[in-house]
Design a protein around this motif. Sequence first.
Motif, mmCIF file in Angstrom:
data_model
loop_
_atom_site.group_PDB
_atom_site.id
_atom_site.type_symbol
_atom_site.label_atom_id
_atom_site.label_comp_id
_atom_site.label_asym_id
_atom_site.label_seq_id
_atom_site.Cartn_x
_atom_site.Cartn_y
_atom_site.Cartn_z
ATOM 1 N N LEU A 13 0.786 -1.234 0.000
ATOM 2 C CA LEU A 13 0.000 0.000 0.000
ATOM 3 C C LEU A 13 0.819 1.286 0.000
ATOM 4 C CD1 LEU A 13 -2.796 -1.070 2.505
ATOM 5 C CD2 LEU A 13 -2.755 -1.289 0.001
ATOM 6 N N GLU A 14 2.034 1.251 0.531
ATOM 7 C CA GLU A 14 2.826 2.477 0.647
ATOM 8 C C GLU A 14 3.069 3.170 -0.697
ATOM 9 O OE1 GLU A 14 6.013 4.062 3.785
ATOM 10 O OE2 GLU A 14 6.451 2.095 2.933
ATOM 11 N N PRO A 15 3.437 2.435 -1.764
ATOM 12 C CA PRO A 15 3.623 3.122 -3.055
ATOM 13 C C PRO A 15 2.338 3.780 -3.563
ATOM 14 C CG PRO A 15 4.593 0.928 -3.116
ATOM 15 C CD PRO A 15 3.811 1.026 -1.837
ATOM 16 N N LEU A 16 1.214 3.148 -3.309
ATOM 17 C CA LEU A 16 -0.072 3.699 -3.732
ATOM 18 C C LEU A 16 -0.410 4.972 -2.964
ATOM 19 C CD1 LEU A 16 -2.421 3.222 -5.613
ATOM 20 C CD2 LEU A 16 -3.429 1.724 -3.906
ATOM 21 N N VAL A 17 -0.161 4.962 -1.653
ATOM 22 C CA VAL A 17 -0.400 6.148 -0.821
ATOM 23 C C VAL A 17 0.538 7.273 -1.270
ATOM 24 C CG1 VAL A 17 -0.218 7.078 1.524
ATOM 25 C CG2 VAL A 17 -1.280 4.844 1.149
ATOM 26 N N ALA A 18 1.804 6.941 -1.524
ATOM 27 C CA ALA A 18 2.780 7.944 -1.974
ATOM 28 C C ALA A 18 2.374 8.545 -3.313
ATOM 29 C CB ALA A 18 4.171 7.325 -2.061
ATOM 30 N N SER A 19 1.788 7.734 -4.187
ATOM 31 C CA SER A 19 1.358 8.249 -5.492
ATOM 32 C C SER A 19 0.215 9.260 -5.360
ATOM 33 C CB SER A 19 0.942 7.099 -6.420
ATOM 34 O OG SER A 19 -0.324 6.581 -6.040
ATOM 35 N N GLN A 20 -0.456 9.251 -4.220
ATOM 36 C CA GLN A 20 -1.530 10.202 -3.940
ATOM 37 C C GLN A 20 -0.995 11.451 -3.214
ATOM 38 O OE1 GLN A 20 -4.982 9.638 -4.595
ATOM 39 N NE2 GLN A 20 -4.362 7.832 -5.739
ATOM 40 N N GLY A 21 0.352 11.516 -3.051
ATOM 41 C CA GLY A 21 0.970 12.666 -2.395
ATOM 42 C C GLY A 21 0.892 12.621 -0.879
ATOM 43 N N LEU A 22 0.726 11.427 -0.320
ATOM 44 C CA LEU A 22 0.597 11.270 1.127
ATOM 45 C C LEU A 22 1.667 10.324 1.657
ATOM 46 C CD1 LEU A 22 -3.273 10.820 1.212
ATOM 47 C CD2 LEU A 22 -2.022 12.852 1.933
ATOM 48 N N ASP A 23 1.889 10.381 2.966
ATOM 49 C CA ASP A 23 2.787 9.450 3.645
ATOM 50 C C ASP A 23 1.948 8.417 4.377
ATOM 51 O OD1 ASP A 23 5.222 10.828 3.025
ATOM 52 O OD2 ASP A 23 4.716 12.306 4.560
ATOM 53 N N LEU A 24 2.338 7.157 4.295
ATOM 54 C CA LEU A 24 1.688 6.100 5.052
ATOM 55 C C LEU A 24 2.314 6.094 6.446
ATOM 56 C CD1 LEU A 24 -0.230 3.713 5.238
ATOM 57 C CD2 LEU A 24 1.560 2.283 4.261
ATOM 58 N N GLU A 25 1.550 6.510 7.432
ATOM 59 C CA GLU A 25 2.070 6.653 8.792
ATOM 60 C C GLU A 25 1.913 5.375 9.608
ATOM 61 O OE1 GLU A 25 3.844 9.061 9.727
ATOM 62 O OE2 GLU A 25 3.348 10.653 8.337
ATOM 63 N N GLU A 26 0.794 4.690 9.430
ATOM 64 C CA GLU A 26 0.519 3.560 10.310
ATOM 65 C C GLU A 26 -0.452 2.595 9.636
ATOM 66 O OE1 GLU A 26 -1.709 3.385 14.564
ATOM 67 O OE2 GLU A 26 -0.360 5.069 14.244
ATOM 68 N N ILE A 27 -0.265 1.304 9.924
ATOM 69 C CA ILE A 27 -1.200 0.267 9.483
ATOM 70 C C ILE A 27 -1.461 -0.637 10.683
ATOM 71 C CG2 ILE A 27 -1.486 -1.807 8.095
ATOM 72 C CD1 ILE A 27 0.074 -0.572 5.902
ATOM 73 N N ALA A 28 -2.723 -0.965 10.917
ATOM 74 C CA ALA A 28 -3.073 -1.900 11.988
ATOM 75 C C ALA A 28 -4.225 -2.774 11.526
ATOM 76 C CB ALA A 28 -3.460 -1.135 13.253
ATOM 77 N N VAL A 29 -4.131 -4.064 11.838
ATOM 78 C CA VAL A 29 -5.216 -4.995 11.568
ATOM 79 C C VAL A 29 -5.707 -5.491 12.920
ATOM 80 C CG1 VAL A 29 -5.912 -7.141 10.456
ATOM 81 C CG2 VAL A 29 -4.153 -5.702 9.391
ATOM 82 N N ASP A 30 -6.969 -5.216 13.217
ATOM 83 C CA ASP A 30 -7.556 -5.604 14.496
ATOM 84 C C ASP A 30 -8.793 -6.456 14.261
ATOM 85 O OD1 ASP A 30 -5.803 -4.036 16.220
ATOM 86 O OD2 ASP A 30 -6.819 -2.287 15.352
ATOM 87 N N SER A 31 -9.064 -7.349 15.206
ATOM 88 C CA SER A 31 -10.295 -8.137 15.162
ATOM 89 C C SER A 31 -11.324 -7.473 16.055
ATOM 90 C CB SER A 31 -10.034 -9.557 15.660
ATOM 91 O OG SER A 31 -9.180 -10.218 14.768
ATOM 92 N N VAL A 32 -12.508 -7.293 15.490
ATOM 93 C CA VAL A 32 -13.616 -6.720 16.237
ATOM 94 C C VAL A 32 -14.758 -7.723 16.111
ATOM 95 C CG1 VAL A 32 -15.180 -4.763 16.462
ATOM 96 C CG2 VAL A 32 -12.840 -4.385 15.671
ATOM 97 N N GLY A 33 -14.906 -8.538 17.134
ATOM 98 C CA GLY A 33 -15.880 -9.624 17.029
ATOM 99 C C GLY A 33 -15.419 -10.607 15.977
#
Length: 172
Positions: A13-33
């Motif tokens: 995902l980082e290259p895709l976010v960078a192509s939008q002119g943004l920095d990828l700061e954080e990624i988290a995968v959580d279970s909710v139920g």
Amino acid sequence: MSTTQSERLRELLEPLVASQGLDLEEIAVDSVGRRRVLSVVVDSDTGADLDRIADVSRALSAKLDETDAMGEGEYTLEVGTPGAERSLTQHRHYVRATDRLVRFQLHEGGELVARILAVDEDGLDLEVPGVKGRKATTRRLPFDDIDKARVQVEFNRKNDDKNDNKTEEEEA
């Protein structure tokens, strides 16, 4: 060497976010139920408004749909910004927090609340507010002395620039 799901997602995902002119700061995968939530935090030097967030969210969703990066099963994608009281962990975070009030936890123990005036490769120039009617002082703080740093929300900051209150007619 195995990589975690978050690391694989970051690589995807980082290259895709960078192509939008943004920095990828954080990624988290959580279970909710029974479902999973993929939280992606993005930012830039100029901030990220709702339109930019929506654009990057659509692009990330499309990329995730064409890969098996999230595996089987449903998940929810949440894309947002770091928020008002963000933690400062990288050099660019300190640069973006210039002129903001920050609470520093120091390696030597203790804490310091000060405004960031300038940032360079080695550390920060700070303005430490005066106490009990005393004037503010300046201080140099090397990055090596900082354990943690978090931007503080200010509700009653006085505006030092008197020109900000001019109307368009006065500026003309």
